[in-house]
Design an enzyme around this catalytic site. Sequence first.
Site, PDB file in Angstrom:
ATOM      1  N   TYR A   1       0.806  -1.219   0.000  1.00  0.00           N
ATOM      2  CA  TYR A   1       0.000   0.000   0.000  1.00  0.00           C
ATOM      3  C   TYR A   1       0.841   1.272   0.000  1.00  0.00           C
ATOM      4  O   TYR A   1       0.457   2.257  -0.628  1.00  0.00           O
ATOM      5  CB  TYR A   1      -1.007  -0.057   1.147  1.00  0.00           C
ATOM      6  CG  TYR A   1      -1.898  -1.265   0.955  1.00  0.00           C
ATOM      7  CD1 TYR A   1      -2.887  -1.263  -0.032  1.00  0.00           C
ATOM      8  CD2 TYR A   1      -1.682  -2.436   1.664  1.00  0.00           C
ATOM      9  CE1 TYR A   1      -3.658  -2.385  -0.274  1.00  0.00           C
ATOM     10  CE2 TYR A   1      -2.453  -3.578   1.422  1.00  0.00           C
ATOM     11  CZ  TYR A   1      -3.433  -3.545   0.456  1.00  0.00           C
ATOM     12  OH  TYR A   1      -4.184  -4.662   0.193  1.00  0.00           O
TER      13      TYR A   1
ATOM     14  N   ASN B   1      -0.666 -10.622 -11.550  1.00  0.00           N
ATOM     15  CA  ASN B   1      -0.405  -9.445 -10.714  1.00  0.00           C
ATOM     16  C   ASN B   1      -1.629  -9.039  -9.914  1.00  0.00           C
ATOM     17  O   ASN B   1      -2.768  -9.334 -10.279  1.00  0.00           O
ATOM     18  CB  ASN B   1       0.075  -8.280 -11.576  1.00  0.00           C
ATOM     19  CG  ASN B   1       1.421  -8.579 -12.191  1.00  0.00           C
ATOM     20  OD1 ASN B   1       2.097  -9.497 -11.754  1.00  0.00           O
ATOM     21  ND2 ASN B   1       1.798  -7.832 -13.208  1.00  0.00           N
TER      22      ASN B   1
ATOM     23  N   HIS C   1      -4.512 -14.123  -9.093  1.00  0.00           N
ATOM     24  CA  HIS C   1      -4.116 -14.051  -7.681  1.00  0.00           C
ATOM     25  C   HIS C   1      -4.837 -12.953  -6.917  1.00  0.00           C
ATOM     26  O   HIS C   1      -4.388 -12.554  -5.845  1.00  0.00           O
ATOM     27  CB  HIS C   1      -2.593 -13.852  -7.576  1.00  0.00           C
ATOM     28  CG  HIS C   1      -1.807 -15.022  -8.085  1.00  0.00           C
ATOM     29  ND1 HIS C   1      -0.569 -14.926  -8.676  1.00  0.00           N
ATOM     30  CD2 HIS C   1      -2.113 -16.346  -8.096  1.00  0.00           C
ATOM     31  CE1 HIS C   1      -0.140 -16.129  -9.029  1.00  0.00           C
ATOM     32  NE2 HIS C   1      -1.066 -17.006  -8.704  1.00  0.00           N
TER      33      HIS C   1
ATOM     34  N   CYS D   1     -13.050  -9.947   4.660  1.00  0.00           N
ATOM     35  CA  CYS D   1     -13.082 -10.435   6.044  1.00  0.00           C
ATOM     36  C   CYS D   1     -12.835 -11.953   6.048  1.00  0.00           C
ATOM     37  O   CYS D   1     -13.438 -12.689   5.253  1.00  0.00           O
ATOM     38  CB  CYS D   1     -14.428 -10.124   6.684  1.00  0.00           C
ATOM     39  SG  CYS D   1     -14.540 -10.831   8.342  1.00  0.00           S
TER      40      CYS D   1
ATOM     41  N   GLY E   1       6.684 -10.714 -19.019  1.00  0.00           N
ATOM     42  CA  GLY E   1       7.270 -10.578 -17.679  1.00  0.00           C
ATOM     43  C   GLY E   1       6.849 -11.641 -16.691  1.00  0.00           C
ATOM     44  O   GLY E   1       6.631 -11.338 -15.522  1.00  0.00           O
TER      45      GLY E   1
HETATM   46  P1  NAD Z   1       7.397 -13.693 -11.937  1.00  0.00           P
HETATM   47  O1  NAD Z   1       7.378 -15.160 -11.859  1.00  0.00           O
HETATM   48  O2  NAD Z   1       6.150 -13.006 -12.347  1.00  0.00           O
HETATM   49  O3  NAD Z   1       8.648 -13.275 -12.882  1.00  0.00           O
HETATM   50  C1  NAD Z   1       9.159 -12.010 -13.064  1.00  0.00           C
HETATM   51  C2  NAD Z   1       9.709 -11.965 -14.499  1.00  0.00           C
HETATM   52  O4  NAD Z   1       9.768 -10.604 -14.903  1.00  0.00           O
HETATM   53  C3  NAD Z   1      11.129 -12.531 -14.682  1.00  0.00           C
HETATM   54  O5  NAD Z   1      11.087 -13.504 -15.707  1.00  0.00           O
HETATM   55  C4  NAD Z   1      11.955 -11.301 -15.156  1.00  0.00           C
HETATM   56  O6  NAD Z   1      12.957 -11.631 -16.103  1.00  0.00           O
HETATM   57  C5  NAD Z   1      10.868 -10.457 -15.781  1.00  0.00           C
HETATM   58  N1  NAD Z   1      11.150  -9.024 -15.898  1.00  0.00           N
HETATM   59  C6  NAD Z   1      11.873  -8.227 -15.084  1.00  0.00           C
HETATM   60  N2  NAD Z   1      11.865  -6.955 -15.534  1.00  0.00           N
HETATM   61  C7  NAD Z   1      11.107  -6.957 -16.660  1.00  0.00           C
HETATM   62  C8  NAD Z   1      10.703  -5.946 -17.579  1.00  0.00           C
HETATM   63  N3  NAD Z   1      11.069  -4.664 -17.430  1.00  0.00           N
HETATM   64  N4  NAD Z   1       9.916  -6.299 -18.620  1.00  0.00           N
HETATM   65  C9  NAD Z   1       9.528  -7.590 -18.783  1.00  0.00           C
HETATM   66  N5  NAD Z   1       9.868  -8.584 -17.951  1.00  0.00           N
HETATM   67  C10 NAD Z   1      10.654  -8.267 -16.898  1.00  0.00           C
HETATM   68  O7  NAD Z   1       7.896 -12.992 -10.650  1.00  0.00           O
HETATM   69  P2  NAD Z   1       7.809 -13.114  -9.113  1.00  0.00           P
HETATM   70  O8  NAD Z   1       8.098 -11.749  -8.611  1.00  0.00           O
HETATM   71  O9  NAD Z   1       8.577 -14.263  -8.606  1.00  0.00           O
HETATM   72  O10 NAD Z   1       6.263 -13.358  -8.879  1.00  0.00           O
HETATM   73  C11 NAD Z   1       5.691 -14.263  -8.046  1.00  0.00           C
HETATM   74  C12 NAD Z   1       4.209 -14.004  -8.013  1.00  0.00           C
HETATM   75  O11 NAD Z   1       3.935 -12.790  -7.316  1.00  0.00           O
HETATM   76  C13 NAD Z   1       3.591 -13.831  -9.387  1.00  0.00           C
HETATM   77  O12 NAD Z   1       2.281 -14.305  -9.320  1.00  0.00           O
HETATM   78  C14 NAD Z   1       3.606 -12.348  -9.552  1.00  0.00           C
HETATM   79  O13 NAD Z   1       2.717 -11.892 -10.502  1.00  0.00           O
HETATM   80  C15 NAD Z   1       3.271 -11.865  -8.123  1.00  0.00           C
HETATM   81  N6  NAD Z   1       3.793 -10.504  -7.971  1.00  0.00           N
HETATM   82  C16 NAD Z   1       2.995  -9.485  -8.390  1.00  0.00           C
HETATM   83  C17 NAD Z   1       3.462  -8.193  -8.392  1.00  0.00           C
HETATM   84  C18 NAD Z   1       2.557  -7.103  -8.897  1.00  0.00           C
HETATM   85  O14 NAD Z   1       1.333  -7.188  -8.697  1.00  0.00           O
HETATM   86  N7  NAD Z   1       3.106  -6.119  -9.598  1.00  0.00           N
HETATM   87  C19 NAD Z   1       4.764  -7.917  -7.927  1.00  0.00           C
HETATM   88  C20 NAD Z   1       5.545  -8.991  -7.463  1.00  0.00           C
HETATM   89  C21 NAD Z   1       5.045 -10.303  -7.514  1.00  0.00           C
END
Ligand code: NAD
Length: 246
Positions: free
Chosen positions: A71, A102, A119, A127, A188
């Site tokens: 947040y 995401n 997710h 709640c 990504g």
């Molecule tokens: P992930 O499995 O989604 O992988 C991240 C990927 O992003 C990697 O392959 C990396 O090479 C790639 N990447 C990095 N910079 C990039 C760019 N500029 N353009 C394109 N690709 C790029 O990552 P995670 O963080 O291990 O995620 C675990 C879980 O948590 C997933 O479900 C993810 O969506 C979630 N999560 C969500 C958010 C969000 O809502 N923004 C942030 C962190 C994690």
Amino acid sequence: MSDKLERVASLLENSRYAIAFTGAGISVESGIPPFRGENGIWNKYDPKVLDIDYFFQKPEVAWMAIKEIFYEFFGKAIPNEAHLFLANAERKGWIKSVVTQNIDNLHQLAGSKEVYEFHGNAQKLVCTQCHFHSAVSEQTFDVLPVLCPECHSLMKPDFVFFGEGIPQMAYDKSMEAARQTDLVIVVGALGEVMPAAMIPLEAKRNGATIVEINPEPTNFTKQITDIHISGKAGEVFKSLSGLMNI
Ligand code: NAD
């Protein structure tokens, strides 16, 4: 790279039912780091704050970390060129839906309508007892842990914690899209998080072409990807916007 971009532009214009599958990487250029990797969130925080059992055991500690990560930090992010391209492509009819891992709400902020949030979404709380939903506001975090205004039980962000299941409706719609699609643009996503990673795999099994946009190879690249554009999502989609005039 321009050859590949032209192929992707042509695939998008001629596809019958294209979808996007997005992971944390699409939001990196909006200032939200991924969980893992060099600058990942888990280098600073302990992932157990998102473990559902830990959350119930230590709700105050978990909520303090959750507030900071999702947040204060995520809350300031705005959509980048990649989110905006996908929203514009949906308006043009080139993309039918976005399946996203995401929880940052950036696809909706960019204007995408058909978004299946595998997710969940951080902008809502639920709640843990009576399932009352509320939207996040400035006052939400004045007192931690956050309690339900209806029944005073513990509230949690309406996204999936470790140890929880996938929201049924998002799962069903994503699987349906994976069966319908003839073109998936994977942006990504490393392909390590299950069952989300099933979506591009299922699409490939049903004959779809897989395009990947990621600066690094992923678990999908060797296994199912037809065209890998190695680059940052925002930069690649900016070039594609120029090429496709949107
Ligand atoms: P992930 O499995 O989604 O992988 C991240 C990927 O992003 C990697 O392959 C990396 O090479 C790639 N990447 C990095 N910079 C990039 C760019 N500029 N353009 C394109 N690709 C790029 O990552 P995670 O963080 O291990 O995620 C675990 C879980 O948590 C997933 O479900 C993810 O969506 C979630 N999560 C969500 C958010 C969000 O809502 N923004 C942030 C962190 C994690």
